[in-house]
Motif scaffolding. Sequence first.
Motif, short mmCIF file in Angstrom:
data_model
loop_
_atom_site.label_atom_id
_atom_site.label_comp_id
_atom_site.label_asym_id
_atom_site.label_seq_id
_atom_site.Cartn_x
_atom_site.Cartn_y
_atom_site.Cartn_z
N GLU A 183 -7.98 2.51 10.32
CA GLU A 183 -7.36 3.25 11.42
C GLU A 183 -5.89 2.89 11.56
O GLU A 183 -5.01 3.75 11.67
CB GLU A 183 -8.06 2.94 12.75
N SER A 184 -5.64 1.59 11.54
CA SER A 184 -4.30 1.09 11.77
C SER A 184 -3.36 1.48 10.63
O SER A 184 -2.23 1.94 10.84
CB SER A 184 -4.40 -0.43 11.92
N LEU A 185 -3.85 1.30 9.41
CA LEU A 185 -3.08 1.62 8.21
C LEU A 185 -2.77 3.11 8.12
O LEU A 185 -1.65 3.54 7.82
CB LEU A 185 -3.90 1.18 6.99
N SER A 186 -3.79 3.90 8.41
CA SER A 186 -3.66 5.34 8.34
C SER A 186 -2.58 5.83 9.32
O SER A 186 -1.76 6.68 8.99
CB SER A 186 -5.02 5.96 8.65
N ALA A 187 -2.58 5.24 10.52
CA ALA A 187 -1.57 5.61 11.52
C ALA A 187 -0.19 5.11 11.10
O ALA A 187 0.80 5.84 11.19
CB ALA A 187 -1.97 5.04 12.88
N ALA A 188 -0.11 3.86 10.63
CA ALA A 188 1.19 3.27 10.29
C ALA A 188 1.86 4.00 9.13
O ALA A 188 3.08 4.20 9.13
CB ALA A 188 1.02 1.79 9.94
N LEU A 189 1.10 4.40 8.13
CA LEU A 189 1.71 5.02 6.95
C LEU A 189 1.56 6.54 6.96
O LEU A 189 1.99 7.22 6.02
CB LEU A 189 1.10 4.46 5.66
N ASN A 190 0.93 7.05 8.00
CA ASN A 190 0.70 8.48 8.10
C ASN A 190 -0.03 9.02 6.87
O ASN A 190 0.37 10.02 6.26
CB ASN A 190 2.03 9.21 8.33
N LEU A 191 -1.10 8.33 6.52
CA LEU A 191 -1.90 8.69 5.34
C LEU A 191 -3.32 9.00 5.80
O LEU A 191 -3.90 8.21 6.53
CB LEU A 191 -2.05 7.49 4.42
N PRO A 192 -3.89 10.12 5.37
CA PRO A 192 -5.30 10.30 5.67
C PRO A 192 -6.10 9.40 4.71
O PRO A 192 -5.87 9.41 3.51
CB PRO A 192 -5.55 11.78 5.34
N LEU A 193 -6.97 8.61 5.23
CA LEU A 193 -7.77 7.71 4.36
C LEU A 193 -9.24 7.89 4.71
O LEU A 193 -9.84 7.06 5.40
CB LEU A 193 -7.34 6.25 4.58
N PRO A 194 -9.82 9.01 4.27
CA PRO A 194 -11.17 9.33 4.73
C PRO A 194 -12.27 8.40 4.21
O PRO A 194 -13.32 8.30 4.84
CB PRO A 194 -11.39 10.76 4.21
N ALA A 195 -12.05 7.74 3.08
CA ALA A 195 -13.17 7.03 2.44
C ALA A 195 -13.24 5.56 2.83
O ALA A 195 -12.25 4.83 2.81
CB ALA A 195 -13.06 7.15 0.93
N LEU A 196 -14.45 5.13 3.20
CA LEU A 196 -14.74 3.71 3.43
C LEU A 196 -15.93 3.36 2.55
O LEU A 196 -17.05 3.79 2.83
CB LEU A 196 -15.11 3.45 4.89
N ILE A 208 0.83 -1.21 0.00
CA ILE A 208 0.00 0.00 0.00
C ILE A 208 0.87 1.26 0.00
O ILE A 208 0.54 2.25 -0.67
CB ILE A 208 -0.99 -0.02 1.19
N ALA A 209 1.99 1.23 0.69
CA ALA A 209 2.89 2.39 0.69
C ALA A 209 3.37 2.68 -0.73
O ALA A 209 3.47 3.84 -1.15
CB ALA A 209 4.08 2.15 1.62
N GLN A 210 3.65 1.61 -1.49
CA GLN A 210 4.09 1.80 -2.88
C GLN A 210 2.98 2.36 -3.75
O GLN A 210 3.22 3.21 -4.61
CB GLN A 210 4.60 0.47 -3.46
N ILE A 211 1.76 1.90 -3.51
CA ILE A 211 0.62 2.42 -4.28
C ILE A 211 0.40 3.90 -3.95
O ILE A 211 0.19 4.73 -4.83
CB ILE A 211 -0.66 1.59 -4.00
N ALA A 212 0.51 4.21 -2.66
CA ALA A 212 0.26 5.59 -2.22
C ALA A 212 1.28 6.56 -2.82
O ALA A 212 1.00 7.75 -2.98
CB ALA A 212 0.29 5.67 -0.70
N ALA A 213 2.45 6.03 -3.17
CA ALA A 213 3.51 6.90 -3.69
C ALA A 213 3.38 7.14 -5.20
O ALA A 213 4.12 7.95 -5.76
CB ALA A 213 4.87 6.29 -3.37
N LEU A 214 2.48 6.47 -5.87
CA LEU A 214 2.34 6.64 -7.33
C LEU A 214 1.88 8.06 -7.64
O LEU A 214 0.98 8.59 -6.98
CB LEU A 214 1.37 5.61 -7.89
#
Length: 241
Positions: free
Chosen positions: A197-210, A158-164
């Motif tokens: 919640e966990s992912l957002s904290a670990a990667l420091n990414l805001p992930l507002p959408a569910l 996911i970190a790699q995807i977020a960096a695209l």
Amino acid sequence: MSIAEKIAHIHEAIAAACARSGRQPESVMLIGVSKTQPQSAILEAAAAGLQHFGENRVEECQTRIPAVNALLQTPVIWHMIGHIQSRKAKLVPGLFQVVHSVDSLKLAAKLSQSAQEGNTQLEVLLEINISGEENKQGLNAQNWAKDAAVREALWQEIAQIAALPALKLSGLMTMAPIVEEAEQARPVFAGLAALRESLSAALNLPLPALSMGMTDDYPVAIEEGATMIRVGRAIFGERII
Ligand SMILES: *Cc1c(COP(=O)(O)O)cnc(C)c1O
């Protein structure tokens, strides 16, 4: 009931689910899943004020989306919610504004590349297979809370995807298993919210959408934090195919 009446009824159910869970109804986006439905039904829903539509076949949408867009006075937002074969990724950014079904780094990289070539940005959500069902699309998250190896692999991809460069990663999507009672899907929805919640904290990414909840279970999904619900049959009736 007309399509407009069905949409009004769903907005009431959204408001009720929000009231039960201390949320604002405006925090829930209703996406009308129009796959297999005739153009006339989409136009009727748009005339009733529906602004978001979900489709699941890229190839069909090559003609379908431009045809509908040409007939609309007010533009709508198109959401891709089905599996995308990576060789069709290049068609996606020209048709859709949001993709809910990103399930691999490979697909994400192709989408980013085509968006970049088209000089645009694409909002994406990651499809997560929370329950680990084998016949299901999505990044594997089975046992993520207990299994550090699963979690590490997932965080890394996911970190790699977020960096695209041309993707705007806004959140997570899941499909609940088919169950008899909506209540049985609750742990899957709660699981996606916890993963976020966990992912957002670990990667420091805001992930507002569910993106979670469909015709049979959207009120439960809203109680567990859904910000996008994907509703087909409750708006358009049973699908013909
Ligand atoms: C078809 C579909 C829906 C809508 O399902 P309904 O049960 O008709 O509300 C939602 N999400 C996805 C990914 C779908 O393929």
